[in-house]
Structure formats: structure tokens, C-alpha cells
Design an enzyme around this catalytic site. Sequence first.
Site, PDB file in Angstrom:
ATOM      1  N   ASP A  34       1.935  -0.609  -2.499  1.00 12.31           N
ATOM      2  CA  ASP A  34       1.840  -1.289  -1.207  1.00 12.31           C
ATOM      3  C   ASP A  34       3.052  -0.951  -0.354  1.00 12.31           C
ATOM      4  OD1 ASP A  34      -0.448  -2.538  -1.985  1.00 12.31           O
ATOM      5  OD2 ASP A  34       0.541  -4.375  -2.642  1.00 12.31           O
ATOM      6  N   LYS A  56      -0.575  -1.688   3.846  1.00 10.14           N
ATOM      7  CA  LYS A  56      -0.981  -2.005   5.209  1.00 10.14           C
ATOM      8  C   LYS A  56       0.289  -2.296   5.998  1.00 10.14           C
ATOM      9  CE  LYS A  56      -3.493  -4.761   2.797  1.00 10.14           C
ATOM     10  NZ  LYS A  56      -3.997  -6.054   2.406  1.00 10.14           N
ATOM     11  N   MET A 168       3.970 -15.314   4.282  1.00 14.84           N
ATOM     12  CA  MET A 168       3.357 -14.753   5.488  1.00 14.84           C
ATOM     13  C   MET A 168       3.346 -15.724   6.662  1.00 14.84           C
ATOM     14  SD  MET A 168       0.199 -12.819   3.576  1.00 14.84           S
ATOM     15  CE  MET A 168       0.067 -13.835   2.114  1.00 14.84           C
TER      16      MET A 168
HETATM   17  N1  SAH Z   1       2.800 -10.477  -4.158  1.00 20.58           N
HETATM   18  C1  SAH Z   1       3.925 -10.785  -3.293  1.00 20.58           C
HETATM   19  C2  SAH Z   1       3.492 -11.456  -2.007  1.00 20.58           C
HETATM   20  C3  SAH Z   1       2.639 -10.612  -1.097  1.00 20.58           C
HETATM   21  S1  SAH Z   1       2.256 -11.402   0.403  1.00 20.58           S
HETATM   22  C4  SAH Z   1       4.931 -11.651  -4.068  1.00 20.58           C
HETATM   23  O1  SAH Z   1       4.622 -12.132  -5.159  1.00 20.58           O
HETATM   24  O2  SAH Z   1       6.050 -11.832  -3.568  1.00 20.58           O
HETATM   25  C5  SAH Z   1       3.523 -10.783   1.455  1.00 20.58           C
HETATM   26  C6  SAH Z   1       4.481 -11.874   1.858  1.00 20.58           C
HETATM   27  O3  SAH Z   1       5.420 -12.116   0.809  1.00 20.58           O
HETATM   28  C7  SAH Z   1       5.344 -11.542   3.047  1.00 20.58           C
HETATM   29  O4  SAH Z   1       4.658 -11.777   4.267  1.00 20.58           O
HETATM   30  C8  SAH Z   1       6.492 -12.507   2.883  1.00 20.58           C
HETATM   31  O5  SAH Z   1       6.113 -13.809   3.267  1.00 20.58           O
HETATM   32  C9  SAH Z   1       6.649 -12.513   1.368  1.00 20.58           C
HETATM   33  N2  SAH Z   1       7.702 -11.581   0.930  1.00 20.58           N
HETATM   34  C10 SAH Z   1       7.552 -10.474   0.181  1.00 20.58           C
HETATM   35  N3  SAH Z   1       8.731  -9.895  -0.080  1.00 20.58           N
HETATM   36  C11 SAH Z   1       9.670 -10.664   0.500  1.00 20.58           C
HETATM   37  C12 SAH Z   1      11.091 -10.605   0.589  1.00 20.58           C
HETATM   38  N4  SAH Z   1      11.790  -9.637   0.012  1.00 20.58           N
HETATM   39  N5  SAH Z   1      11.733 -11.590   1.269  1.00 20.58           N
HETATM   40  C13 SAH Z   1      11.049 -12.592   1.860  1.00 20.58           C
HETATM   41  N6  SAH Z   1       9.707 -12.699   1.820  1.00 20.58           N
HETATM   42  C14 SAH Z   1       9.020 -11.749   1.144  1.00 20.58           C
END
Ligand code: SAH
Length: 257
Positions: A34, A56, A168
Amino acid sequence: MGKVSLVGAGPGDPELLTLKAVRLLASADIVLHDSLVSREVLALISPTAKIIDVGKRAGKKLLTQDEINSLLISYAETREKIVRLKGGDPSVFGRAGEEIEALRKAGVRYEIVPGITAALGAAAAAGISLTDRRVASQILLSTFSRGSDASAMDWGCVGSTSTLVLYMPGADYAEVAERLRDGGLSADLPCVIVSGASGPQQEIRWSNIARLASEEKLPAPALLIVGRVASRDVAEIGKPFWHGEKANRISPRERVV
Ligand code: SAH
């Protein structure tokens, strides 16, 4: 027939990967990742592996979910070690469910390798405990849908006993604040915005629901931790908190002092 490993890449810092993730990346024949996966993590992929970005960006889909599912299945017919690399943990807002269903239907072997989800990376970045026992006995990992799908979320429990981690949240903090208020949260409840947790661009903003709308927008990926654990001033965490009308329904013994 090959095997598909759904691997969590963690929030960004490669040192937060599991040993298993590192081993699988180093020995993969093909990696489908991703856009959230950090460059530092991608650098650990075997130099001989084929790398495909199926992510995406800014709403512009490179591949549809069905196309990703088909790719995984077709690569499993020709390659041995297929890694499906996802930001954070594959099972948290990662659409792993659809991929697992497609793999099962096609009879492809798979495994899930957990990663550190963004909520945990963000809490660590902010230096707070999501379940500080004085104020939170549960964590709610949540997100909300926008537009025509929008529905009121029941977040009423958050102020008194729970921590809400909102994935998100988008760039419209005024909308987020409104949805949190509609969901039953009190305006003076603390929250912290964490952007790029564990990465080189990490940023942290301490706020509360009332002030959220006027906070400067932090770059994606960002999330919001809402609840009494998100108080910048640790001395505030243990103090009594009156959570709107709900507080009146809590018996004095249940109040946190
Ligand atoms: N599977 C991922 C989440 C995917 S949805 C997990 O477990 O973390 C994507 C969302 O995750 C982003 O819009 C944001 O809200 C959050 N996110 C992912 N990486 C991040 C980071 N390093 N710092 C803050 N928020 C993060």
C-alpha cells in the site's frame, strides 16, 4: 501453489517491524504494498523481488480491491512467497477481510503477520497510555463514513470510561468536531492529533473537542486520540471529569477521583 503472507508494516519506523516481517520481506518473490508503507520499510525488501504499489493516493485508486484480489491469486499460481504488505496491522482498517475471503475461495494458503497499528504508534509518539487505569478501561478503534453513508456514531461512552482512536479523520477538523459532539462527547474532552507517527515527519497537537475546528491541519496520515488519557497535562488525567448529562448517572463510587 505459493503462499500469501498478509504482513503488517507498522506505522513507519522500520525498527517497529516484527522479526517475522523482516524475514518475509528479505525472502519474498513478490511484494504488493500500500502507499502507506514507508520507504525505509520498502528498503528491506529482497533486491530480487518484484515490487508492486497497489496503494491509493488522494482518493485516486491505482488498482481496485477486486484487481488486487485477482493479482494475489494469480501470483500464487506462479510464485512461492507472496507478501501483501499493509501499513500498521493488516486486520485494522486494512481491507484484509476481502483479500482473505478471495484467497480462501481460490484455495490459496495464507497467513497473517500482525504489525503495530497506527493507534499504538501514535500513543507511543504522544507518550500516553491508552488505558490509563484511572480514566479508561476500554479502547475504541473507529472511523466514520462521510457523505450519504454518514450515520451518527455512538461515542457517548468515551468521555467517562473509554479512549477513542479515530482513524482517517480527514482534513476537515470542524466536521470531525461536530461528529464527535453529535456522538455525545463533551466539548472540553481532550484530544491529540498525531501525524506521521514514528516517522521522520512526526507531528503532535494537543487540543480538545472545542478547539479542534481551529487547529492547524496536519498532513496525512494522521489520527486523533480522544479521551481523558489525551490530556497534555498528566496531572489532569486523575481529576474528576463531568461528562455532560451522563456524569449525573454515574454513582459517586464510580467517579474517578
Ligand atoms: N492498517 C492500518 C490503518 C489503515 S487506515 C493500521 O493498522 O495502522 C489509514 C489510516 O491509519 C490513516 O488515515 C491514519 O488515520 C492512520 N495512520 C496510518 N499510519 C499512521 C501514522 N504513521 N501516523 C498516524 N496515523 C496513521
